[in-house]
Design an enzyme around this catalytic site. Sequence first.
Site, PDB file in Angstrom:
ATOM      1  CG  MET A 334      -2.047  -1.023   1.135  1.00  0.00           C
ATOM      2  SD  MET A 334      -3.171  -0.779  -0.264  1.00  0.00           S
ATOM      3  CE  MET A 334      -4.007   0.725   0.230  1.00  0.00           C
ATOM      4  CG  ASP A 353       9.815  -0.144   5.402  1.00  0.00           C
ATOM      5  OD1 ASP A 353       8.565  -0.099   5.348  1.00  0.00           O
ATOM      6  OD2 ASP A 353      10.446  -1.187   5.666  1.00  0.00           O
ATOM      7  CD  GLU A 412      -5.934  -1.606   8.913  1.00  0.00           C
ATOM      8  OE1 GLU A 412      -7.147  -1.577   9.149  1.00  0.00           O
ATOM      9  OE2 GLU A 412      -5.240  -0.573   8.824  1.00  0.00           O
ATOM     10  CG  HIS A 460      -9.671   3.438   3.364  1.00  0.00           C
ATOM     11  ND1 HIS A 460     -10.933   2.916   3.203  1.00  0.00           N
ATOM     12  CD2 HIS A 460      -8.815   2.394   3.171  1.00  0.00           C
ATOM     13  CE1 HIS A 460     -10.838   1.631   2.923  1.00  0.00           C
ATOM     14  NE2 HIS A 460      -9.572   1.297   2.897  1.00  0.00           N
ATOM     15  CG  ASN A 510     -13.136  -1.473   4.036  1.00  0.00           C
ATOM     16  OD1 ASN A 510     -13.190  -1.709   2.836  1.00  0.00           O
ATOM     17  ND2 ASN A 510     -12.004  -1.324   4.678  1.00  0.00           N
TER      18      ASN A 510
END
Length: 731
Positions: A334, A353, A412, A460, A510
């Site tokens: 993502m 990262d 998540e 999102h 969602n």
Amino acid sequence: MKHFKLEIDSDGIALITFDSPGRSMNVLSGEVIAEVQEFTKKIASDDAIKGAVITSGKQGSFCAGADLSELGGGMADLKNLSEDEAKQKLFDMAFALNATLRQLETCGKPVAAAINGIALGGGFEVTLACHYRVMADHPKVKLGLPESLVGVLPGGGGTQRLPRLVGVMNAAPIMLQGKQFDGATALQQGLVQAVVPMDQIVARAKALVKENPLQSKQPWDGDKFKIPGGAVYTPQGMQVFGAANPMLRKETWGNYPAQRYILSCVYEGIQVPIDAGLRIESRYFTKLLMRPESRNMIRSLFLSKQALEKGGRRPAGQEREEVKRIAVIGAGFMGAGITTVSAQAGIEVVLIDVSQEGADKGKKHATDFFEKGAQRGKLTAEKAQKLADLITPTTDYSMLKDVDLVIEAVFEDSELKHKITKMAEEHMPEGAIFGSNTSTIPITSLAKASLRPENFIGVHFFSPVEKMMLVELIVGEKTGDRAISLCIDYVAKIKKTPIVVADTRGFYANRCVMRYIEQGMAMLSEGYMPALIENGAKAAGMPVGPLSLQDEVAIDLGYKVLQQTKRDLGPDYNPGPTEAIITGMYEAGRFGRKNGKGFYVYTDAGKHLWDNLGQFALNGVLPLGEQPSLQLIKDRILYAQAIEAARTMAEGIVEDPREADVGSILGWGFAPYTGGVLSFIDTVGVANFVTRADELAARYGDPFKVPDLLREMAQKGESFYGRFGKDKAAA
């Protein structure tokens, strides 16, 4: 003339430059069509004019097609007319362009189009009415007829001239699929006479006008003209039309009347002289616009989408801002995708990262994407390198010191996201906005880790980021208006569509798409055949079946989200049929497409449903004779999603029906022919919808229980666009 400039050179050739003031692109409005009539009369009547070349004064845009905003307003004006009056008004609107372009091609003098930008829809049809077409050799110059993608058909002669020019077999994909062509393909297909460098198109067009090999007459106006590839009642023609109908049915499941009417226009029109064929086209165009599918698609896929992209949901008092530099934290799939689309829009990106290796891998995802674009001719190698140079992969959070926006895109996990927020805020400028790319975790709970919750917002994205066009902006309890406004500007800059929704678990998209997947698994648990579930969903208009969709988003991700939801809700968690199936698949190591094993089995030759899915039917798979009707499956699929969307409106999660509709189509592919979830309810009629939902609830329970809002609207005879609509086109 307001929209055209006419200059006559020493050879008597009129150069007509299309350049509508105050617009970035030329479009065909009523005013423009009137001026085309005006200069056509001058070409025909002025002896000093020997021929004409039409070009554009706008860089990269010849003509983007019809003014659908004007068309949308015109359709709104039909509400107070009788059906016959409405049909006549629509026919007159449609035939005005056909009559005008017919006058142009029969003016008695040669006319050429010098195409220096996109010529789509009505713009392409203008060029088809010219005797000659010269196209610039440039990657941004395209030809195409995309009308069917927004629920209409080519109404300026496209269904008549294109088959007469290149044959039915070559014309059909252009009209039915909305395909666009660059210069090389257009020349090979016979759509244009020449493709030359940009600075030579007018000169080449003038040379064709002077030479005038067609003698100022279109091929189809000649006595000996024959349809390329064969007319209808020839062996070749019968072969084409014999295959077209079943192929169209396979692709559209009969849900899209535009494609069906296009075929009818071609089939009927090429059997008669073109003047009669143009009237046939205008009649089908009128018939199409009288259908709810077309009106809904125009509203949602063009008018509403465009309004949202232009900042239609910007909070009052906020000004537009330029987003020049952002940071993306998390270089996984993502994060790498977000980095790619941001750099593609010219935004500098700091990609952070946990390791330099991970950050470098994320940048490589982007550079590979740009290199593929260069290989396909979409951009130059030099441009691809410039885009790649905008990305700085690092582990150093101090590089956040001058960014406008930070987008966190890690796993998540609430605790991890809290940690990232604190680390980022140590280095971010005070006015920078922090956006969390979470798909399910409430933003208000994530913002508790922030020292500046007014600058904290949900951003999102949908996977894959490069292809999915929707971005949900989730407003937490303390999210400020500037955070919303800046993120709207960012989303617009990366050429995606923003919708603004309130905070809740699963947000808007969602929440609704989970009802879709849950119905698929509920039907599986009830013994419905998996193939019937999947094909029933496609027949309802969904792009993929619910089981296939779960494979795409990953079963292991679904399992992790399930565990997070159970932890967050504690004793309030209520297990459904999804839990047992997702858990069983996860424990069997079937994670979806990502590892080649999910509800489907993936091989080099393709995919097929896993043979052992019957184990999830609680009482065994129903016998063939007891399988449900296709209509029942379609109703369960569509109603479950629409009811959840209505709940989000009732709860104030979504405030604007345009966002609900556009979000449903772009976010998870809700049957586009309906115009979106709320347009679907409005078209069925709220009272009728509630009646059918109650029938489903009596048999299948809570997913079909409608909110009180719907019952109230049913009693009052209201619609969503009537009650919540904010503009005339939506009313």
